[in-house]
Write an enzyme that holds these catalytic residues in place. Structure first.
Site, PDB file in Angstrom:
ATOM      1  N   TYR A 142      -7.761 -25.312  -7.425  1.00 32.44           N
ATOM      2  CA  TYR A 142      -7.180 -24.170  -8.140  1.00 32.44           C
ATOM      3  C   TYR A 142      -6.143 -23.435  -7.298  1.00 32.44           C
ATOM      4  CZ  TYR A 142     -11.064 -24.763 -11.441  1.00 32.44           C
ATOM      5  OH  TYR A 142     -11.946 -25.260 -12.339  1.00 32.44           O
ATOM      6  N   LYS A 191     -18.379 -35.112  -3.973  1.00 31.63           N
ATOM      7  CA  LYS A 191     -18.051 -36.422  -4.549  1.00 31.63           C
ATOM      8  C   LYS A 191     -17.561 -37.281  -3.380  1.00 31.63           C
ATOM      9  CE  LYS A 191     -17.375 -39.138  -8.156  1.00 31.63           C
ATOM     10  NZ  LYS A 191     -18.523 -39.800  -8.797  1.00 31.63           N
ATOM     11  N   ASP A 223     -21.641 -35.830 -10.157  1.00 36.77           N
ATOM     12  CA  ASP A 223     -21.990 -36.421 -11.465  1.00 36.77           C
ATOM     13  C   ASP A 223     -23.505 -36.473 -11.649  1.00 36.77           C
ATOM     14  OD1 ASP A 223     -21.745 -38.143  -9.328  1.00 36.77           O
ATOM     15  OD2 ASP A 223     -20.787 -39.762 -10.427  1.00 36.77           O
ATOM     16  N   ASP A 247     -17.173 -24.414 -10.795  1.00 39.47           N
ATOM     17  CA  ASP A 247     -16.759 -23.798 -12.056  1.00 39.47           C
ATOM     18  C   ASP A 247     -17.514 -24.462 -13.210  1.00 39.47           C
ATOM     19  OD1 ASP A 247     -15.420 -22.412 -13.966  1.00 39.47           O
ATOM     20  OD2 ASP A 247     -13.459 -23.310 -13.626  1.00 39.47           O
ATOM     21  N   ASP A 251     -21.272 -23.048 -15.246  1.00 38.13           N
ATOM     22  CA  ASP A 251     -21.353 -22.822 -16.700  1.00 38.13           C
ATOM     23  C   ASP A 251     -22.494 -23.639 -17.303  1.00 38.13           C
ATOM     24  OD1 ASP A 251     -19.316 -21.029 -16.739  1.00 38.13           O
ATOM     25  OD2 ASP A 251     -18.113 -22.092 -18.243  1.00 38.13           O
TER      26      ASP A 251
END
Ligand code: NAD
Length: 356
Positions: A142, A191, A223, A247, A251
């Site tokens: 970001y 990852k 994942d 992020d 959620d």
């Protein structure tokens, strides 16, 4: 103790939910002999209307000159058309970056009384969900360079994902410290089978882990984490991860615990000062109707007491009061179920105060 709190009521339901959080803080101050001094500032849509910008300089200064910031929510359709640089959300990014808030803490806890609100099956929720997501907030994709250009005759876009060792080390230390205050179990999510940033992440986290031999730290691929959160969420206590993964996972973690109106968050940097806010937005669809759930903001205020002011007993007191009100079957509209008693935003705030 005396603490100076900068308060941003914000837009939409912001003012309604913040009033209830302040009511609870005042009750705590009275009970425990503290003094909370509030300095109100304009930020977001209301600041655009009054000053032509979502984060006036005076507001920013007051965020830097206080013991912590409490925010309701900002934004709404009224300001959808304003230029990107002064959008209501830009105020939050401006405050986070000026205060150096690199760690976002989002507890995801399923109140047993609200188990029906979880989209997961009862055999899964019965095991309990009570985890803390620690997300790196001001690095990674970001904040890397973004560019779109033409390459080989077609449009091509790049988003650089960059992490330096010090950025990983400081968020890892935050997570290990939090794990120590909970059950001393930390899962670091990356990852590393694909990304260089993740391989560096893992290396730095392992190095920091050597300073925390009392915390059991394991790695998990992002994942797999996304799957495990819905399959067996009770295995998690503290999760630490980088910005983009955090992020999405935070959620997911908040959804499995039911209503968005219940969820609190904290953003922290060096030192004890932080910014505390519910995870939801300004809910313009119910603004001004006394239907908002103030619990996410009230629990954010409890986090402020715990993480910025070192007032654990006071924070426990708020959390127990919320639980007691739910035990008695009181609910706001967003998490109402059969046999319960419907309360408005103000009445919910008063009920929680009554239990403190
Ligand atoms: P939202 O979170 O405001 O609302 C989503 C849904 O959840 C709505 O139906 C709303 O009524 C409900 N809801 C949210 N909080 C609730 C509460 N406390 N009690 C009961 N119901 C609640 O998300 P949105 O509709 O996508 O966004 C509305 C505005 O908020 C937008 O302008 C968005 O940019 C802004 N926003 C601000 C923040 C922030 O200030 N941190 C975060 C997210 C969105």
């Amino acid at each position: 103790m005396e603490k100076k709190i900068t308060v941003i009521r914000g837009d939409g339901i912001g003012p309604e939910i913040v009033i209830e959080a302040l009511r609870v803080l005042d009750r705590i101050a009275e009970k425990f002999g503290h003094r909370f001094v509030y300095q109100e500032i304009l930020a977001g849509g209301s600041a655009i209307d009054a000053c032509g910008t979502s984060l006036p300089e005076e507001s920013l200064q007051k965020c830097l000159d206080c013991d912590s910031v409490l925010l309701g929510a900002v934004g709404g359709p009224k300001w959808d058309g304003v230029p990107k640089e002064i959008r209501p959300e830009a105020a939050l990014l401006g405050i986070r970056s000026a205060m150096g808030l690199y760690a976002n803490l989002r507890p995801a806890r399923l109140f047993p009384q609200l188990a029906d609100a979880s989209p997961l099956k009862p055999e899964i929720t019965r095991q309990g969900i009570d985890l803390m997501m620690v997300r790196e907030l001001i690095g990674g994709a970001y904040f890397g360079e973004h560019r779109t250009g033409e390459e080989n005759g077609e449009l091509t876009a790049h988003d650089d994902m960059v992490y330096a060792e010090h950025e990983i080390e400081r968020i890892a230390r935050t997570a290990f410290e939090i794990a120590r205050k909970r059950s001393s179990r930390l899962i670091s999510v990356d990852k590393a089978n694909v990304l260089d940033t993740s391989r560096l992440w893992r290396k730095v986290v392992h190095r920091v882990a050597a300073d925390y031999p009392d915390v059991a730290c394991t790695d998990m691929l992002v994942d797999n984490t996304a799957m495990q959160l819905v399959k067996n969420p009770s295995q998690f206590d503290v999760i630490v991860t980088e910005n983009l993964f955090g992020d999405i996972l935070s959620d997911e973690a908040s959804m499995i615990t039911g209503s968005i109106g219940m969820m609190a968050s904290a953003s922290l940097g060096e030192g004890t000062r932080g910014m505390y806010e519910p995870i939801h937005g300004s809910a313009p669809d119910i603004a001004g109707t006394d239907r908002a759930n103030p619990i996410g903001t009230i629990l954010s205020a409890a986090m402020m007491l715990r993480y910025s002011f070192g007032m654990s007993a006071e924070a426990d007191c708020i959390e127990q009061a919320v639980s007691a009100v739910l035990d008695e079957g009181f609910r706001t509209a967003d998490c109402m179920s059969e046999g319960c008693t419907l309360l408005g935003c103000k009445a919910m705030g008063e009920a929680i105060c009554g239990k403190i």
